[in-house]
Design a protein around this motif. Structure first.
Motif, mmCIF file in Angstrom:
data_model
loop_
_atom_site.group_PDB
_atom_site.id
_atom_site.type_symbol
_atom_site.label_atom_id
_atom_site.label_comp_id
_atom_site.label_asym_id
_atom_site.label_seq_id
_atom_site.Cartn_x
_atom_site.Cartn_y
_atom_site.Cartn_z
ATOM 1 N N LEU A 1 -33.852 26.801 -42.451
ATOM 2 C CA LEU A 1 -33.198 25.967 -43.456
ATOM 3 C C LEU A 1 -31.763 26.440 -43.663
ATOM 4 O O LEU A 1 -31.516 27.640 -43.819
ATOM 5 C CB LEU A 1 -33.961 26.022 -44.774
ATOM 6 C CG LEU A 1 -35.400 25.509 -44.749
ATOM 7 C CD1 LEU A 1 -36.046 25.690 -46.120
ATOM 8 C CD2 LEU A 1 -35.456 24.055 -44.331
ATOM 9 N N ARG B 1 -27.180 22.848 -46.980
ATOM 10 C CA ARG B 1 -27.597 21.483 -46.673
ATOM 11 C C ARG B 1 -28.836 21.125 -47.498
ATOM 12 O O ARG B 1 -29.611 22.011 -47.894
ATOM 13 C CB ARG B 1 -27.889 21.334 -45.183
ATOM 14 C CG ARG B 1 -26.678 21.629 -44.294
ATOM 15 C CD ARG B 1 -26.958 21.286 -42.852
ATOM 16 N NE ARG B 1 -27.209 19.849 -42.670
ATOM 17 C CZ ARG B 1 -27.501 19.302 -41.494
ATOM 18 N NH1 ARG B 1 -27.605 20.067 -40.404
ATOM 19 N NH2 ARG B 1 -27.697 18.002 -41.400
ATOM 20 N N PRO C 1 -34.948 19.465 -46.286
ATOM 21 C CA PRO C 1 -35.697 18.328 -45.717
ATOM 22 C C PRO C 1 -37.158 18.391 -46.154
ATOM 23 O O PRO C 1 -37.863 19.362 -45.876
ATOM 24 C CB PRO C 1 -35.557 18.546 -44.213
ATOM 25 C CG PRO C 1 -35.384 20.032 -44.050
ATOM 26 C CD PRO C 1 -34.675 20.515 -45.287
ATOM 27 N N TRP D 1 -31.953 17.830 -51.978
ATOM 28 C CA TRP D 1 -33.051 17.588 -51.056
ATOM 29 C C TRP D 1 -32.926 16.187 -50.471
ATOM 30 O O TRP D 1 -32.192 15.342 -50.982
ATOM 31 C CB TRP D 1 -34.401 17.731 -51.758
ATOM 32 C CG TRP D 1 -34.517 16.923 -53.031
ATOM 33 C CD1 TRP D 1 -34.208 17.342 -54.294
ATOM 34 C CD2 TRP D 1 -34.939 15.564 -53.156
ATOM 35 N NE1 TRP D 1 -34.409 16.342 -55.208
ATOM 36 C CE2 TRP D 1 -34.870 15.216 -54.530
ATOM 37 C CE3 TRP D 1 -35.385 14.606 -52.254
ATOM 38 C CZ2 TRP D 1 -35.212 13.970 -55.018
ATOM 39 C CZ3 TRP D 1 -35.738 13.343 -52.733
ATOM 40 C CH2 TRP D 1 -35.650 13.040 -54.099
ATOM 41 N N ARG D 2 -33.643 15.976 -49.378
ATOM 42 C CA ARG D 2 -33.740 14.650 -48.778
ATOM 43 C C ARG D 2 -35.157 14.485 -48.237
ATOM 44 O O ARG D 2 -35.814 15.459 -47.869
ATOM 45 C CB ARG D 2 -32.727 14.470 -47.637
ATOM 46 C CG ARG D 2 -32.967 15.377 -46.435
ATOM 47 C CD ARG D 2 -31.962 15.124 -45.325
ATOM 48 N NE ARG D 2 -32.167 16.026 -44.193
ATOM 49 C CZ ARG D 2 -33.028 15.786 -43.204
ATOM 50 N NH1 ARG D 2 -33.765 14.673 -43.211
ATOM 51 N NH2 ARG D 2 -33.162 16.644 -42.198
ATOM 52 N N ALA E 1 -37.537 13.750 -45.437
ATOM 53 C CA ALA E 1 -37.534 13.721 -43.971
ATOM 54 C C ALA E 1 -38.736 12.962 -43.427
ATOM 55 O O ALA E 1 -38.687 12.423 -42.319
ATOM 56 C CB ALA E 1 -37.531 15.144 -43.409
ATOM 57 N N CYS E 2 -39.825 12.939 -44.189
ATOM 58 C CA CYS E 2 -41.037 12.229 -43.747
ATOM 59 C C CYS E 2 -41.892 11.911 -44.951
ATOM 60 O O CYS E 2 -42.064 12.748 -45.841
ATOM 61 C CB CYS E 2 -41.828 13.081 -42.754
ATOM 62 S SG CYS E 2 -43.440 12.392 -42.298
ATOM 63 N N LEU F 1 -39.729 18.941 -38.704
ATOM 64 C CA LEU F 1 -38.897 17.974 -39.425
ATOM 65 C C LEU F 1 -38.513 18.456 -40.823
ATOM 66 O O LEU F 1 -37.548 17.957 -41.398
ATOM 67 C CB LEU F 1 -39.623 16.633 -39.538
ATOM 68 C CG LEU F 1 -39.948 15.900 -38.233
ATOM 69 C CD1 LEU F 1 -40.508 14.527 -38.532
ATOM 70 C CD2 LEU F 1 -38.710 15.790 -37.358
ATOM 71 N N GLY F 2 -39.268 19.387 -41.377
ATOM 72 C CA GLY F 2 -38.946 19.850 -42.714
ATOM 73 C C GLY F 2 -40.034 20.726 -43.285
ATOM 74 O O GLY F 2 -40.868 21.273 -42.551
#
Length: 293
Positions: free
Chosen positions: A172, A176, A179, A204-205, A207-208, A224-225
């Motif tokens: 991580l 940024r 994810p 945060w974002r 990712a799935c 992916l995260g």
């Protein structure tokens, strides 16, 4: 030789690793719980728990007693049902959260079906939040799921801590957004993860998003995260995210049994299944044996 009430108390302490929580679950005084355990230890001639003022742990003999206690209680229930002539019948709508897909819950359900062949058991596997909604709407009779922190309802089966997990190779970047791999709303773990990040002011974002535990695991294994998950149920191929990543603490989580509105046709079956789950609760944070998937 072994009193069933002492065995039930032993199993409750073994599952919660707390004399206080076991007493609350069983509706007994803590001194009574201690007395039951002491009498069982006297009967076996072995120490079943190692305990001090801070912790309770099963000894090697205590681990062995787990299997014996379950089998003795199962036979005791079968004998009671046989000689009293009570055979459960009816339809039981049972909901279990996605968290238990990879555990040995199928063994418990298989044993229940064997003991009560005339019960029509319908299983729904869903997100914990969705199960609670269906229970409130009268669509389920019994639910085994995570409990929201502010919700006092339910009989505790198992308590654990939530941790961040991901692929071992995942790195991580501190500057940024994190994810995230999450269930869709109203997932309880999702809400707890987002709340923890927001409290820390961490970006945060998503990712799935997947409503399937297997989908989340596949995304995490692909790197992916990260996902929030029960510490005792970390799937193979994933590891805890190290503390140096700087992710916030997620706190604890309770897995509980909650009964729905009592319909006469489902009440006895729901009580029997709840008893079986509480008796075998330690199996819920152990992997399935081969062939039960």
């Amino acid at each position: 030789m072994y009193d069933p009430s002492h065995l039930r108390t032993f199993l409750s302490v073994a599952q919660t690793l707390s004399f206080t929580q076991a007493a609350r679950r069983l509706g007994l005084r803590q001194s009574t719980v201690s007395q039951h355990v002491r009498r069982l230890e006297d009967a076996t001639g072995r120490q079943l728990f190692s305990r001090d003022t801070h912790s309770v742990e099963l000894t090697e003999d205590g681990e062995a007693m787990l299997g014996f206690a379950r089998r003795i209680l199962e036979v005791h229930e079968q004998a009671t049902a046989f000689f009293t002539g009570t055979r459960l019948r009816g339809r039981l709508r049972f909901g279990a959260s996605e968290d238990f897909v990879l555990t040995r819950l199928p063994e418990i359900l298989e044993g229940f079906r064997h003991d009560h062949p005339e019960v029509d058991l319908e299983l729904t596997v869903e997100l914990s939040g969705t199960l609670h909604e269906q229970l409130a709407a009268g669509k389920l009779d019994l639910v085994l799921a995570k409990r929201r922190p502010e919700d006092p309802r339910g009989e505790p089966v198992w308590s654990d801590r939530l941790v961040w997990i991901g692929a071992e190779r995942l790195r991580l970047e501190p500057d940024r957004p994190v994810p995230l791999i999450v269930y869709p709303p109203p997932g309880i773990t999702r809400a707890l993860a987002l709340d923890a990040l927001q409290r820390e002011g961490r970006d945060w974002r998503i990712a799935c998003t997947s409503g399937s535990l297997n989908g989340l695991i596949a995304a995490a294994r692909a790197g992916l995260g990260v996902m929030a998950h029960s510490r005792g149920l970390v799937p193979p191929g994933l590891v805890r995210v190290p503390d140096r990543a700087g992710l916030p603490e997620l706190g604890g989580v309770d897995f509980v049994l909650v009964h729905g509105r009592r319909s006469p046709s489902a009440q006895g079956a729901a009580d029997a299944l709840a008893t079986a789950i509480l008796a075998g609760g330690d199996r819920l944070h152990r992997p399935q044996r081969a062939g039960l998937g």
